[in-house]
Scaffold this motif. Structure first.
Motif, short mmCIF file in Angstrom:
data_model
loop_
_atom_site.label_atom_id
_atom_site.label_comp_id
_atom_site.label_asym_id
_atom_site.label_seq_id
_atom_site.Cartn_x
_atom_site.Cartn_y
_atom_site.Cartn_z
N LEU A 47 0.87 -1.18 0.00
CA LEU A 47 0.00 0.00 0.00
C LEU A 47 0.90 1.22 0.00
O LEU A 47 1.70 1.40 0.92
N SER A 48 0.73 2.07 -1.01
CA SER A 48 1.62 3.23 -1.13
C SER A 48 1.23 4.33 -0.15
O SER A 48 2.05 5.17 0.18
N ARG A 49 -0.05 4.33 0.27
CA ARG A 49 -0.72 5.48 0.87
C ARG A 49 -1.08 6.47 -0.25
O ARG A 49 -0.68 6.29 -1.39
N ILE A 50 -1.79 7.50 0.15
CA ILE A 50 -2.43 8.35 -0.86
C ILE A 50 -1.56 9.55 -1.24
O ILE A 50 -0.94 10.16 -0.37
N GLY A 51 -1.53 9.87 -2.52
CA GLY A 51 -0.86 11.08 -3.01
C GLY A 51 0.43 10.77 -3.75
O GLY A 51 0.97 9.67 -3.68
N LYS A 52 0.91 11.79 -4.47
CA LYS A 52 2.04 11.57 -5.38
C LYS A 52 3.35 11.32 -4.65
O LYS A 52 4.15 10.47 -5.08
N VAL A 53 3.59 12.03 -3.56
CA VAL A 53 4.86 11.82 -2.85
C VAL A 53 4.89 10.43 -2.22
O VAL A 53 5.88 9.70 -2.34
N ALA A 54 3.79 10.04 -1.58
CA ALA A 54 3.73 8.71 -0.96
C ALA A 54 3.94 7.63 -2.01
O ALA A 54 4.64 6.63 -1.79
N ALA A 55 3.35 7.82 -3.18
CA ALA A 55 3.45 6.82 -4.24
C ALA A 55 4.87 6.77 -4.82
O ALA A 55 5.41 5.69 -5.09
N ALA A 56 5.48 7.96 -5.00
CA ALA A 56 6.84 8.00 -5.56
C ALA A 56 7.83 7.36 -4.60
O ALA A 56 8.73 6.61 -5.01
N LEU A 57 7.64 7.63 -3.32
CA LEU A 57 8.54 7.01 -2.33
C LEU A 57 8.40 5.49 -2.37
O LEU A 57 9.39 4.75 -2.38
N THR A 58 7.17 5.02 -2.41
CA THR A 58 6.92 3.58 -2.42
C THR A 58 7.55 2.93 -3.66
O THR A 58 8.19 1.87 -3.57
N ALA A 59 7.39 3.59 -4.80
CA ALA A 59 7.97 3.04 -6.03
C ALA A 59 9.49 2.98 -5.94
O ALA A 59 10.12 2.00 -6.37
N THR A 60 10.09 4.00 -5.36
CA THR A 60 11.55 4.04 -5.25
C THR A 60 12.05 2.91 -4.35
O THR A 60 13.03 2.23 -4.67
N VAL A 61 11.35 2.69 -3.25
CA VAL A 61 11.74 1.58 -2.36
C VAL A 61 11.58 0.24 -3.09
O VAL A 61 12.45 -0.63 -3.01
N LEU A 62 10.50 0.08 -3.85
CA LEU A 62 10.29 -1.17 -4.60
C LEU A 62 11.45 -1.42 -5.57
O LEU A 62 11.90 -2.55 -5.74
N LEU A 63 11.92 -0.36 -6.20
CA LEU A 63 12.97 -0.51 -7.20
C LEU A 63 14.34 -0.69 -6.57
O LEU A 63 15.13 -1.53 -6.99
N GLU A 64 14.62 0.08 -5.52
CA GLU A 64 15.96 0.05 -4.93
C GLU A 64 16.14 -1.13 -3.97
O GLU A 64 17.18 -1.77 -3.96
#
Ligand code: ADE
Length: 253
Positions: A47-64
């Motif tokens: 779950l990324s949580r809501i909003g663009k920053v929360a989603a971008a952070l989640t995506a970065t963790v998934l990738l890194e």
């Protein structure tokens, strides 16, 4: 190959999480990343949580941290284009941040220094998600049960493909959605995360796709419609779509 499945809210992903037989929880940045398998496919569900920053952070963790090789975002969106109704599914071809405006230094909507306003979704994954969605929506009663179909008037849901727009605003009045429609006439639907994840995936060169069920029409009734839809219907759609899509992938040998 490990695929990330992401949604913003628990209600959008709960049924999917319940299907993971072997998940291990890894906690990073206050989020639970569920590592395991779905349909024999290695996945990380979060779950990324809501909003663009929360989603971008989640995506970065998934990738890194988890080295995922593709990210699929699922969940709900508000319908903008005239024919995009509650219960329909939108598969993004491109994604744009509707609240990003560094003009006159850069063109409106362009992510500064990238030269892009519209970030492309991965064609192969998106084609496959759309095909799966068409199959599932052909029989909404099988997907949702007669009562839900009747209660939410979901008898003839459609699949749409095109521009999905994201911003840090829940669009909940007719004037605002009309403003968006005028500014971006080809936008099908609005949500709060997808374009941010698309930007991150673009920077990493990793495929990204987004599939959203329409929960409301981003108008004066959006809040009530969204709340009911998310509570009762959203999770079933996400489970059915993601599960059927994963089933089309060749299991790893
Ligand atoms: N997600 C679902 N409905 C939405 C809306 N009306 N605005 C923004 N994000 C949404």
């Amino acid at each position: 190959m490990t695929i990330a499945i992401v949604a913003a809210m628990h209600e959008e992903l709960s049924a999917l999480l319940a299907q993971m037989p072997d998940e291990q929880r890894v906690r990073v940045a206050g989020r639970d990343f569920w590592v395991g398998h779905l349909r024999g496919q290695a996945v990380v569900v979060v779950l990324s949580r809501i909003g663009k920053v929360a989603a971008a952070l989640t995506a970065t963790v998934l990738l890194e941290r988890f080295q995922v090789q593709a990210i699929v975002f699922t969940g709900v969106a508000g319908g903008l284009a005239p024919g995009v109704q509650v219960g329909d599914v939108v598969v993004a071809t491109r994604l744009l941040q509707h609240d990003l405006d560094a003009s006159p230094i850069f063109p409106k909507y362009e992510v500064p220094l990238t030269g892009h306003a519209r970030f492309a979704a991965d064609t192969e994954i998106s084609d496959s998600l759309a095909a799966v969605a068409v199959g599932l929506l052909a029989d909404p009663v099988a997907l949702l049960g007669q009562k839900v179909v009747d209660d939410f008037a979901l008898a003839t849901p459609a699949v749409h493909r095109g521009l999905l727009i994201s911003g840090d605003r829940f669009v909940s009045n007719a004037a605002e959605s009309e403003t968006l429609r005028r500014a971006l006439p080809d936008a099908l639907a609005v949500e709060m995360e997808g374009a941010a994840v698309a930007q991150v995936c673009h920077d990493y060169g990793v495929p990204f796709a987004a599939v959203r069920t329409i929960s409301d029409r981003a108008d004066d009734e959006a809040h009530g419609d969204f709340t009911r839809f998310v509570a009762v219907v959203a999770s079933r759609y996400s489970l059915a779509l993601v599960d059927a899509w994963l089933a089309t992938l060749t299991p790893p040998t």
